[in-house]
Design a protein around this motif. Structure first.
Motif, PDB file in Angstrom:
ATOM      1  N   VAL A  33      47.890  41.257  41.223  1.00 17.43           N
ATOM      2  CA  VAL A  33      47.271  40.588  42.374  1.00 17.43           C
ATOM      3  C   VAL A  33      45.935  41.279  42.668  1.00 17.43           C
ATOM      4  N   SER A  34      44.856  40.499  42.589  1.00 12.84           N
ATOM      5  CA  SER A  34      43.509  41.028  42.828  1.00 12.84           C
ATOM      6  C   SER A  34      43.113  40.880  44.292  1.00 12.84           C
ATOM      7  N   CYS A  35      42.021  41.516  44.636  1.00 18.14           N
ATOM      8  CA  CYS A  35      41.415  41.327  45.962  1.00 18.14           C
ATOM      9  C   CYS A  35      40.232  40.367  45.816  1.00 18.14           C
ATOM     10  N   THR A  37      36.983  38.106  48.264  1.00 21.17           N
ATOM     11  CA  THR A  37      36.384  37.743  49.553  1.00 21.17           C
ATOM     12  C   THR A  37      36.338  36.218  49.715  1.00 21.17           C
ATOM     13  N   ARG A  38      36.762  35.459  48.694  1.00 20.76           N
ATOM     14  CA  ARG A  38      36.688  34.000  48.866  1.00 20.76           C
ATOM     15  C   ARG A  38      37.809  33.504  49.770  1.00 20.76           C
ATOM     16  N   ASN A  39      37.616  32.285  50.310  1.00 19.85           N
ATOM     17  CA  ASN A  39      38.640  31.722  51.191  1.00 19.85           C
ATOM     18  C   ASN A  39      39.841  31.258  50.376  1.00 19.85           C
ATOM     19  N   PRO A  40      41.041  31.341  50.951  1.00 23.44           N
ATOM     20  CA  PRO A  40      42.229  30.849  50.233  1.00 23.44           C
ATOM     21  C   PRO A  40      42.123  29.342  50.000  1.00 23.44           C
ATOM     22  N   ARG A  41      42.535  28.876  48.809  1.00 28.01           N
ATOM     23  CA  ARG A  41      42.662  27.426  48.582  1.00 28.01           C
ATOM     24  C   ARG A  41      43.991  27.010  49.187  1.00 28.01           C
ATOM     25  N   GLU A  42      44.157  25.688  49.324  1.00 25.00           N
ATOM     26  CA  GLU A  42      45.389  25.185  49.917  1.00 25.00           C
ATOM     27  C   GLU A  42      46.600  25.700  49.133  1.00 25.00           C
ATOM     28  N   ASN A  49      48.853  35.353  45.770  1.00 24.60           N
ATOM     29  CA  ASN A  49      47.807  34.890  44.845  1.00 24.60           C
ATOM     30  C   ASN A  49      46.664  35.895  44.783  1.00 24.60           C
ATOM     31  N   TYR A  50      46.281  36.376  45.929  1.00 25.72           N
ATOM     32  CA  TYR A  50      45.224  37.382  46.079  1.00 25.72           C
ATOM     33  C   TYR A  50      45.515  38.178  47.339  1.00 25.72           C
ATOM     34  N   PHE A  51      44.869  39.330  47.450  1.00 23.50           N
ATOM     35  CA  PHE A  51      44.728  39.976  48.757  1.00 23.50           C
ATOM     36  C   PHE A  51      43.378  39.480  49.266  1.00 23.50           C
ATOM     37  N   LEU A  68      39.477  49.608  40.085  1.00 25.38           N
ATOM     38  CA  LEU A  68      39.375  49.892  38.656  1.00 25.38           C
ATOM     39  C   LEU A  68      38.129  49.174  38.146  1.00 25.38           C
ATOM     40  N   GLU A  69      37.942  47.955  38.613  1.00 21.22           N
ATOM     41  CA  GLU A  69      36.747  47.163  38.305  1.00 21.22           C
ATOM     42  C   GLU A  69      36.581  46.137  39.414  1.00 21.22           C
ATOM     43  N   TRP A  70      35.374  45.687  39.590  1.00 23.72           N
ATOM     44  CA  TRP A  70      35.144  44.577  40.528  1.00 23.72           C
ATOM     45  C   TRP A  70      33.924  43.809  40.037  1.00 23.72           C
ATOM     46  N   MET A  77      33.307  37.994  45.821  1.00 25.97           N
ATOM     47  CA  MET A  77      33.623  39.259  45.168  1.00 25.97           C
ATOM     48  C   MET A  77      35.106  39.310  44.813  1.00 25.97           C
ATOM     49  N   TYR A  78      35.385  39.872  43.634  1.00 31.61           N
ATOM     50  CA  TYR A  78      36.754  39.982  43.137  1.00 31.61           C
ATOM     51  C   TYR A  78      36.945  41.394  42.599  1.00 31.61           C
ATOM     52  N   GLY A  79      38.106  41.988  42.838  1.00 29.01           N
ATOM     53  CA  GLY A  79      38.333  43.332  42.316  1.00 29.01           C
ATOM     54  C   GLY A  79      39.804  43.650  42.150  1.00 29.01           C
ATOM     55  N   THR A  80      40.081  44.570  41.219  1.00 30.71           N
ATOM     56  CA  THR A  80      41.441  45.021  40.964  1.00 30.71           C
ATOM     57  C   THR A  80      41.549  46.485  41.340  1.00 30.71           C
ATOM     58  N   LYS A  81      42.529  46.815  42.152  1.00 32.52           N
ATOM     59  CA  LYS A  81      42.687  48.204  42.589  1.00 32.52           C
ATOM     60  C   LYS A  81      43.300  49.054  41.475  1.00 32.52           C
ATOM     61  N   LEU A  99      41.087  38.062  34.899  1.00 32.42           N
ATOM     62  CA  LEU A  99      39.756  38.463  35.369  1.00 32.42           C
ATOM     63  C   LEU A  99      38.675  37.587  34.767  1.00 32.42           C
ATOM     64  N   ASP A 100      37.469  37.660  35.326  1.00 31.12           N
ATOM     65  CA  ASP A 100      36.335  37.028  34.664  1.00 31.12           C
ATOM     66  C   ASP A 100      35.994  37.892  33.445  1.00 31.12           C
ATOM     67  N   THR A 101      35.127  37.397  32.570  1.00 28.06           N
ATOM     68  CA  THR A 101      34.906  38.103  31.297  1.00 28.06           C
ATOM     69  C   THR A 101      34.222  39.455  31.483  1.00 28.06           C
TER      70      THR A 101
HETATM   71  P1  5GP Z   1      39.128  31.784  41.374  1.00 29.26           P
HETATM   72  O1  5GP Z   1      38.170  31.752  42.512  1.00 29.26           O
HETATM   73  O2  5GP Z   1      39.098  30.507  40.570  1.00 29.26           O
HETATM   74  O3  5GP Z   1      40.525  32.196  41.784  1.00 29.26           O
HETATM   75  O4  5GP Z   1      38.645  32.942  40.385  1.00 29.26           O
HETATM   76  C1  5GP Z   1      37.345  32.967  39.915  1.00 29.26           C
HETATM   77  C2  5GP Z   1      37.218  33.991  38.805  1.00 29.26           C
HETATM   78  O5  5GP Z   1      37.447  35.318  39.280  1.00 29.26           O
HETATM   79  C3  5GP Z   1      38.223  33.760  37.672  1.00 29.26           C
HETATM   80  O6  5GP Z   1      37.517  33.824  36.439  1.00 29.26           O
HETATM   81  C4  5GP Z   1      39.186  34.900  37.839  1.00 29.26           C
HETATM   82  O7  5GP Z   1      39.755  35.238  36.599  1.00 29.26           O
HETATM   83  C5  5GP Z   1      38.267  35.994  38.353  1.00 29.26           C
HETATM   84  N1  5GP Z   1      38.984  37.106  39.002  1.00 29.26           N
HETATM   85  C6  5GP Z   1      40.107  37.071  39.740  1.00 29.26           C
HETATM   86  N2  5GP Z   1      40.454  38.304  40.131  1.00 29.26           N
HETATM   87  C7  5GP Z   1      39.536  39.150  39.614  1.00 29.26           C
HETATM   88  C8  5GP Z   1      39.369  40.577  39.656  1.00 29.26           C
HETATM   89  O8  5GP Z   1      40.131  41.327  40.232  1.00 29.26           O
HETATM   90  N3  5GP Z   1      38.272  41.071  39.020  1.00 29.26           N
HETATM   91  C9  5GP Z   1      37.399  40.295  38.339  1.00 29.26           C
HETATM   92  N4  5GP Z   1      36.381  40.867  37.717  1.00 29.26           N
HETATM   93  N5  5GP Z   1      37.533  38.949  38.269  1.00 29.26           N
HETATM   94  C10 5GP Z   1      38.588  38.390  38.902  1.00 29.26           C
END
Ligand code: 5GP
Length: 181
Positions: A33-35, A37-42, A49-51, A68-70, A77-81, A99-101
């Motif tokens: 489960v990643s963190c 800042t985007r709004n939750p989808r329905e 799904n996320y924090f 670990l990365e963000w 913004m997306y990140g994994t603790k 994650l994204d690439t």
């Molecule tokens: P979505 O908004 O569709 O849930 O996710 C958008 C993108 O963010 C996807 O490519 C997803 O794999 C990526 N993503 C989700 N969590 C993380 C994360 O913790 N770190 C990174 N770098 N990308 C993430």
């Protein structure tokens, strides 16, 4: 120790569906489960799904070196603790990071034994159609995601494996061959 897998794929590629089916069939794997800042989808639930964090809280986590990365993706913004990943792996869980690439390649440079898998669309046109069919985003957001896709397909060349999602059942079987041996 569990094994670490990182799965990326362009938005709308059906990666969620493939992963869900894979996880149903292979309960020894856990989706991280990643963190964000985007709004939750329905239907999305905090902590499942996320924090879902405010930008302010997210920035604090960066400052405290908790990730670990963000990455920034499509304006959010997306990140994994790091602690989260460490704990799950030491519990013996095989962990999947979605994650994204950019995030995936960062993880590979920090943890070289992680396995990177890219789920690709059968074609770019098919992907655009799937993305529009979701009806969850504005035209501007869709255009942004399509732009990111071109860039992601370039990065995907550096991944350990590429799995084409032409058929969910087939893609899941291919994942099992890669991940369950
Ligand atoms: P979505 O908004 O569709 O849930 O996710 C958008 C993108 O963010 C996807 O490519 C997803 O794999 C990526 N993503 C989700 N969590 C993380 C994360 O913790 N770190 C990174 N770098 N990308 C993430």
């Amino acid at each position: 120790m569990g094994k670490l897998f990182v799965i990326s794929g362009s938005s709308g590629v059906g990666k969620g569906t493939v992963l869900k089916q894979f996880l149903n069939r292979n309960p020894q794997f856990k989706l991280s489960v990643s963190c964000t800042t985007r709004n939750p989808r329905e239907g999305e639930v905090d902590g499942v799904n996320y924090f879902f964090l405010t930008k302010e809280d997210f920035l604090k986590c960066i400052e405290n070196n908790e990730f670990l990365e963000w990455a920034e993706f499509s304006g959010n913004m997306y990140g994994t603790k790091g602690e989260y990943v460490k704990t799950k792996l030491s519990e013996g869980k095989n962990l999947i990071l979605e994650l994204d690439t950019v995030g995936a390649l960062n993880v590979k440079s920090i943890i070289p034994e992680s396995v990177l898998i890219f789920i690709s669309p059968p074609s770019f046109e098919e992907l655009e159609a799937r993305l529009r069919g979701r009806h969850t985003e504005t035209e501007e957001a869709i255009q942004k995601r399509l732009e990111s896709t071109k860039y992601e397909l370039e990065n995907a060349k550096k991944f350990d494996y590429q799995v084409v999602n032409d058929d969910v059942e087939r893609a899941v079987s291919e994942l099992e061959q890669i991940m369950c041996n």
